[in-house]
Structures are given as C-alpha cells and as structure tokens.
Design an enzyme around this catalytic site. Structure first.
Site, mmCIF file in Angstrom:
data_model
loop_
_atom_site.group_PDB
_atom_site.id
_atom_site.type_symbol
_atom_site.label_atom_id
_atom_site.label_comp_id
_atom_site.label_asym_id
_atom_site.label_seq_id
_atom_site.Cartn_x
_atom_site.Cartn_y
_atom_site.Cartn_z
ATOM 1 N N GLU A 1 5.593 2.370 4.494
ATOM 2 C CA GLU A 1 6.479 2.830 3.422
ATOM 3 C C GLU A 1 7.123 1.642 2.714
ATOM 4 O OE1 GLU A 1 10.323 5.814 2.786
ATOM 5 O OE2 GLU A 1 9.339 5.696 4.740
ATOM 6 N N GLU A 2 7.049 1.640 1.395
ATOM 7 C CA GLU A 2 7.545 0.544 0.554
ATOM 8 C C GLU A 2 6.883 -0.795 0.872
ATOM 9 O OE1 GLU A 2 8.591 1.943 -1.618
ATOM 10 O OE2 GLU A 2 10.452 3.043 -1.445
#
Length: 387
Positions: A360-361
């Site tokens: 994530e990210e």
C-alpha cells in the site's frame, strides 16, 4: 491543532469506539465479506471521517501528528475500517492545495462532510505509479476526453468521483500530467469489481476502463502539468506516514493478542509467559513497535512543519514500519501456535490484514528508491556531504 485537553477527550472517544462498536463491526464484516453503507454513515456521524480537516471545512482541525496518534488507534480495528478513515481523512488534502474556491465548495468540503466519496485513482496495470502513467486526455473546447485503464482502485465501485491522474495526449514526463475529478457515472466508464482479496475483507476495489469519457475542464484540479503534484505531494507523502502508523497500530493489536494468549496458554504446567523464548519474543516486539512509532511521529512532525525532507522521512517511516509489522505479526502468530492459523482467532485476521501494508502506497523497494533519491539530492546540495 487542538489543545491537549480536547485531544485527550477525542482520543478516549476513538479508543472506546474501536474496542466496542468497532470490534462488532469487524466481526460482521468478516462474517458477511461486505462493508455496509451503515458503517460509513456511523463513522461520518461520529466525525471520524473529518478529524484532520480544517474547522472551516466542517472538520475537527486536528494537527497532522495528532491525527496520526488516532490513526494508530483506528488501525487496531478491522483493516477495512482503517482503510475508510485513512483514505477519507486524506483525500481532501490532495485536492485542497490546488483547488479553486469554487472547487472547494463543490468537491473538497462535500468530501470532508461525507456527502460525496472520492477514490484516489493513480495506479495503472501496465506501468508504475508516477510520471510513466499512460491514461491520456485530449481537450476539445471545455471538455477533456479521457481514455485508458486504472486498476487496484480502492473504493472504485462505490465512489462518486475518481480523483484521477492522466496526461495530455502526446506528452511525456511530469509536465504533461493533469488531475481530474471524473464522475463515476460518466459515459465511457467501465468498472469491474475485483474486491476478492486475501485481507482487508469488505473493502471494494475496482479495475477501470475509460473510453473517451467526457470530463469538464472545470473538474481539473490545478493547472495542466501539475497532475502529479496533486497526487505525490498532496496525498502520497502524508498517506505513507499514515500507512506507517497503521502498521504500528496493527502491530500493537497483534502484540496484545499474543500477550493475552501467552498468559492463559499452559503447557507442561507453565504459562507461555513463564518461558524465556516467549518472553524474548514479546520483549523484541514491544521494542520494535516503539521504535517504529517514534520514527513515524517524527515524520509526521516534519510533514506538519513543511520540512524539505518530509518525503524522505515518510518513505523511511513506511519502509521501517512495514518491516516491523511483518516481524511482529509473524512472532505473534507463532506464539499462538497452530491455533493461530484458524479463522476463529483474531490473530488470523490481523496477520492477513498486515500483508496488505507491504504494498500500500508503494512497496519497500519503492520507498528505498525515494530515500536514495533524496540522499543524492542532499549530497549534491552540500557538495558531497558533511565533513
């Protein structure tokens, strides 16, 4: 930033909700595989989706570092609950720095108040997540026509708008990018539900196709050429810090579950907490969690201060926290023994949710590239570094 007394009250309120209603919601989500609109409505009604937004927008006006302390608490809950509060409390910031006054009234404030849902729409299936995006637009009068693909878009099925990064046709690099608010129901939009994931059960994700989708020019956030500024500076830097703090909160939940199990689990007449191997695991976990927490709070304060190294600090924090979470959840599951592998145990859910944080990210490999790029920049600025 709010005063300490009020912040303490808000922190207590969040903690009570996470331990009570939040845990009941978590059980319901795991049972049904869905996140109902009623949960969104409850979070919005409690003000949990606008905690970091300015008071003049209807938010609670918390400082970013204060918000991160609450993010840690929310992250001890279900992964989908964490995802909602994480995204909604950040998406307004991405738009706000580049929005016109009219756009703030039409999009930013309604998103803060929970009147519209906006999905962050950057990732594409065939390339990275930056200046190599290929979704493109051509302009005809006051309308852009958008074509291209996006995938792994969180809330891509239930949103009202996509905050989408594209580029002007026949351009390359950063300067050709634009940020657009694309209506979910616009002509030429096809959304495929791809929500069947390992963890973070119930959060909807979509794969998107745009075929000459018309987007009004007044839906562009910022100027032409500023598209990636909206996404990278306005959202990704604080979002990486938020994901890092999510790792801290989830790790703390795993540690508590492991500690509680170790105190009650008896083998050969002794509780697991009487065995040195388990004591050392728990001691190492506690140390790793606290070290990561302090690094994340440091990054949060640097971002809040507008420091030049905020991007690097955010990547450092995310990289370190993800590595910590992987280690802590693995030990926590091990302490549960074979029982921890069963879905009846909360640690099983925590273990699955933790795996999502590793991409994530941006993966750790991406974070390392960001950190090294900043190290090069610093070295050039100081003529090769300090002596």
């Amino acid at each position: 930033m709010v005063d300490e007394e009020r912040f303490d009250r808000v922190r207590d309120e969040v903690g009570q909700w996470v331990r009570g209603p939040g845990e009941r919601w978590a059980e319901r989500i795991e049972e049904t595989g869905e996140v109902p609109e009623a949960l969104w409505a409850e979070l919005n009604g409690l003000g949990f989706l606008r905690m970091a937004a300015p008071v003049e927008y209807g938010g609670q006006g918390l400082g970013f570092a204060q918000w991160m302390e609450l993010m840690e608490i929310f992250s001890r809950s279900h992964g989908s609950i964490r995802m909602i509060v994480h995204v909604v409390n950040g998406i307004w910031r991405s738009m706000d720095g580049h929005a016109s006054d009219d756009q703030r009234k039409r999009f930013v404030v309604p998103s803060v108040m929970g009147e519209i849902k906006i999905a962050f729409t950057l990732t594409e299936p065939g390339n990275g997540t930056g200046a190599d995006i290929t979704a493109s637009v051509t302009r005809e009068g006051d309308t852009y026509y958008l074509s291209g693909r996006k995938h792994l878009i969180t809330f891509g099925m239930r949103c009202d708008y996509y905050l989408l990064a594209a580029r002007l046709a026949d351009t390359s690099g950063h300067r050709g990018t634009v940020a657009l608010l694309v209506p979910r129901d616009a002509p030429g939009v096809r959304a495929e539900d791809i929500s069947d994931t390992m963890g973070v059960t119930g959060t909807d994700h979509a794969s998107l196709v745009f075929d000459r989708t018309p987007v009004p020019v007044d839906h562009r956030i910022g100027e032409e050429g500023e598209g990636l500024d909206v996404f990278l500076g306005g959202f990704l830097t604080p979002s990486r810090i938020s994901v890092a703090m999510s790792c801290v909160g989830l790790a703390r939940r795993a540690q508590q579950l492991a500690f509680d199990h170790a105190r009650t689990r008896v083998t050969f007449g002794k509780s697991l907490t009487e065995r040195q191997a388990i004591q050392f695991m728990l001691a190492e976990n506690a140390t790793d969690i606290e070290a990561a927490r302090q690094l994340v709070l440091h990054a949060a304060r640097r971002f809040e201060a507008g420091a030049d190294d905020a991007s690097m600090q955010s990547s450092m924090a995310k990289m370190h926290a993800v590595t910590m979470l992987t280690t802590v959840t693995d030990k926590a599951l091990q302490i549960h023994g074979g029982l921890g592998y069963w879905k009846s145990q909360t640690i099983e859910r925590v273990y699955r949710d933790a795996r999502a944080q590793r991409f994530e990210e941006g993966t750790n490999e991406v974070q390392k590239a960001v950190v090294f790029r900043e190290l090069l920049r610093q070295g050039a600025a100081t003529g090769g570094g300090e002596r």
